[in-house]
Design a protein around this motif. Sequence first.
Motif, PDB file in Angstrom:
ATOM      1  N   THR A  87       0.743  -0.900  -0.083  1.00 21.73           N
ATOM      2  CA  THR A  87      -0.051  -0.081   0.008  1.00 21.73           C
ATOM      3  C   THR A  87       0.903   1.195   0.087  1.00 21.73           C
ATOM      4  O   THR A  87       0.643   2.197  -0.724  1.00 21.73           O
ATOM      5  CB  THR A  87      -0.997   0.022   1.279  1.00 21.73           C
ATOM      6  N   ILE A  88       1.880   1.150   0.630  1.00 17.12           N
ATOM      7  CA  ILE A  88       2.677   2.337   0.726  1.00 17.12           C
ATOM      8  C   ILE A  88       3.426   2.401  -0.456  1.00 17.12           C
ATOM      9  O   ILE A  88       3.425   3.762  -0.948  1.00 17.12           O
ATOM     10  CB  ILE A  88       3.832   1.955   1.997  1.00 17.12           C
ATOM     11  N   ARG A  89       3.934   1.422  -0.997  1.00 15.92           N
ATOM     12  CA  ARG A  89       4.580   1.427  -2.636  1.00 15.92           C
ATOM     13  C   ARG A  89       3.533   2.290  -3.574  1.00 15.92           C
ATOM     14  O   ARG A  89       3.940   3.228  -4.195  1.00 15.92           O
ATOM     15  CB  ARG A  89       4.902   0.104  -2.969  1.00 15.92           C
ATOM     16  N   ARG A  90       2.165   1.807  -3.484  1.00 16.18           N
ATOM     17  CA  ARG A  90       1.169   2.400  -4.338  1.00 16.18           C
ATOM     18  C   ARG A  90       0.932   4.077  -3.877  1.00 16.18           C
ATOM     19  O   ARG A  90       0.929   4.796  -4.861  1.00 16.18           O
ATOM     20  CB  ARG A  90      -0.081   1.760  -4.180  1.00 16.18           C
ATOM     21  N   ARG A  91       1.126   4.478  -2.588  1.00 14.96           N
ATOM     22  CA  ARG A  91       0.780   5.755  -2.214  1.00 14.96           C
ATOM     23  C   ARG A  91       2.224   6.594  -2.874  1.00 14.96           C
ATOM     24  O   ARG A  91       1.976   7.744  -3.442  1.00 14.96           O
ATOM     25  CB  ARG A  91       0.873   6.043  -0.804  1.00 14.96           C
ATOM     26  N   MET A  92       3.130   5.982  -2.722  1.00 10.28           N
ATOM     27  CA  MET A  92       4.422   6.464  -3.611  1.00 10.28           C
ATOM     28  C   MET A  92       4.346   6.813  -4.846  1.00 10.28           C
ATOM     29  O   MET A  92       4.622   7.581  -5.355  1.00 10.28           O
ATOM     30  CB  MET A  92       5.711   5.894  -3.267  1.00 10.28           C
ATOM     31  N   ALA A  93       3.813   5.873  -5.594  1.00 10.80           N
ATOM     32  CA  ALA A  93       3.452   5.990  -7.123  1.00 10.80           C
ATOM     33  C   ALA A  93       2.482   6.991  -7.676  1.00 10.80           C
ATOM     34  O   ALA A  93       2.622   7.842  -8.404  1.00 10.80           O
ATOM     35  CB  ALA A  93       3.012   4.562  -7.596  1.00 10.80           C
ATOM     36  N   ALA A  94       1.527   7.260  -6.453  1.00  9.46           N
ATOM     37  CA  ALA A  94       0.401   8.157  -6.720  1.00  9.46           C
ATOM     38  C   ALA A  94       1.029   9.599  -6.527  1.00  9.46           C
ATOM     39  O   ALA A  94       1.047  10.512  -7.520  1.00  9.46           O
ATOM     40  CB  ALA A  94      -0.532   8.126  -5.971  1.00  9.46           C
ATOM     41  N   ILE A  95       1.841   9.728  -5.627  1.00 11.41           N
ATOM     42  CA  ILE A  95       2.533  11.067  -5.339  1.00 11.41           C
ATOM     43  C   ILE A  95       3.455  11.412  -6.543  1.00 11.41           C
ATOM     44  O   ILE A  95       3.769  12.523  -6.923  1.00 11.41           O
ATOM     45  CB  ILE A  95       3.296  10.953  -4.057  1.00 11.41           C
ATOM     46  N   SER A  96       4.312  10.225  -7.098  1.00 14.40           N
ATOM     47  CA  SER A  96       5.240  10.458  -8.122  1.00 14.40           C
ATOM     48  C   SER A  96       4.363  11.043  -9.504  1.00 14.40           C
ATOM     49  O   SER A  96       5.044  11.815 -10.102  1.00 14.40           O
ATOM     50  CB  SER A  96       5.810   9.177  -8.392  1.00 14.40           C
ATOM     51  N   VAL A  97       3.363  10.328  -9.668  1.00 14.68           N
ATOM     52  CA  VAL A  97       2.603  10.720 -10.971  1.00 14.68           C
ATOM     53  C   VAL A  97       2.221  12.075 -10.748  1.00 14.68           C
ATOM     54  O   VAL A  97       2.218  12.672 -11.902  1.00 14.68           O
ATOM     55  CB  VAL A  97       1.432   9.705 -11.275  1.00 14.68           C
ATOM     56  N   ALA A  98       1.586  12.473  -9.695  1.00 14.85           N
ATOM     57  CA  ALA A  98       1.133  13.749  -9.245  1.00 14.85           C
ATOM     58  C   ALA A  98       2.147  14.843  -9.795  1.00 14.85           C
ATOM     59  O   ALA A  98       1.760  15.913 -10.393  1.00 14.85           O
ATOM     60  CB  ALA A  98       0.491  14.148  -8.250  1.00 14.85           C
ATOM     61  N   HIS A  99       3.346  14.814  -9.284  1.00 15.27           N
ATOM     62  CA  HIS A  99       4.261  15.540  -9.517  1.00 15.27           C
ATOM     63  C   HIS A  99       4.923  15.553 -11.160  1.00 15.27           C
ATOM     64  O   HIS A  99       5.314  16.588 -11.655  1.00 15.27           O
ATOM     65  CB  HIS A  99       5.631  15.517  -8.649  1.00 15.27           C
ATOM     66  N   GLN A 100       4.924  14.371 -11.608  1.00 11.14           N
ATOM     67  CA  GLN A 100       5.328  14.560 -13.006  1.00 11.14           C
ATOM     68  C   GLN A 100       4.385  14.922 -14.161  1.00 11.14           C
ATOM     69  O   GLN A 100       4.672  15.796 -14.804  1.00 11.14           O
ATOM     70  CB  GLN A 100       5.406  12.752 -13.374  1.00 11.14           C
ATOM     71  N   LEU A 101       3.049  14.649 -13.554  1.00  6.67           N
ATOM     72  CA  LEU A 101       1.882  15.477 -14.490  1.00  6.67           C
ATOM     73  C   LEU A 101       1.982  17.026 -14.410  1.00  6.67           C
ATOM     74  O   LEU A 101       1.755  17.750 -15.069  1.00  6.67           O
ATOM     75  CB  LEU A 101       0.656  14.964 -14.122  1.00  6.67           C
TER      76      LEU A 101
END
Length: 330
Positions: A87-101
């Motif tokens: 779950t923590i890994r997925r939260r990191m992925a969401a934060i990463s995508v938000a910053h990339q976009l």
Amino acid sequence: MSEGSSEVAIHDDGEHSALSPALVERMADYARAARASSTWRAYDSDLRHFATWCAEHSPALSAVPAAPATVAGYLTALADNGYKPATIRRRMAAISVAHQLGRHLNPTTSVEVATVWDGIRRTHGVAPARKHALETGLLTRVLEAVDGDRLTDVRDRALLLVGFAGCLRRSELVALDVADIAETADGLVLAIRGSKTDQERAGTLVGLAYGSYRPTCPVRSWIAWREAAGLVEGPAFRAVNRHGGVSAGRLDPGSVARIVQRRVAAAGLSPADFAGHSLRSGFATAAARAGVTDRSIMRQGRWRSPTSLDSYVRAGRLFDRDNPSGKVGL
């Protein structure tokens, strides 16, 4: 994608003003199509959780853009509150995508965040709790308990056997249309239009041979369900109401898990130990135990690499002929 939401938006860098609004919207449509809608929903939920944590922790913290220390603190709080590494890994992925976009510096790639994440993995482990594989022996036991002639019984028998023999993911199973299942002299040919490992929807064909025993034959079970439900076109697997009426719409992926759990419970097994994925893992385990090559199992299940397959087949080969514990003279 704005703070607290993973809604895809095309960043306006000044060049987009020369493009028509309709073209910009189509650009956003294709950007959304880069990931499954379920992934965007998960990212949206995760990013909202992060934004809420920032607001509650301190008014000075920003979720997007976020400082590396903020993200590292968030991951720490998640780990200390019992969240699983997956779950923590997925939260990191969401934060990463938000910053990339948003074209912000990505805090998840910082040394600070990476070090904290490594520590979480070493402390709490990353191996997920796996559900039991519904291999051939257990599946046969479950099917013996599906002994009625009600429409739900006929459907569930077909769903379990097609899902198992096709080594299908839940999403692939419920996405099948009647037109995707061709009946041939050799068995069924399933047209898988898209899957987790085929996001470009190139499609592939999967063959299901006739079973040696009529009660566990995926081909005969499908034909019985198609004829009993009067299916001509549209979704292959549908809901059936308590009056025996067949819905026009398809089952959702969660329905597969519920059907599996209901049927294993009726067979005297613990439903908590099984899920929709148990059909796929059960096939891989049974095939490995029967001596089927990794290449053939990978082709049936559409795995891209032996590494991805290994965790599925390892249990089926624990006691194969090369097991050294049986060769040391005990």
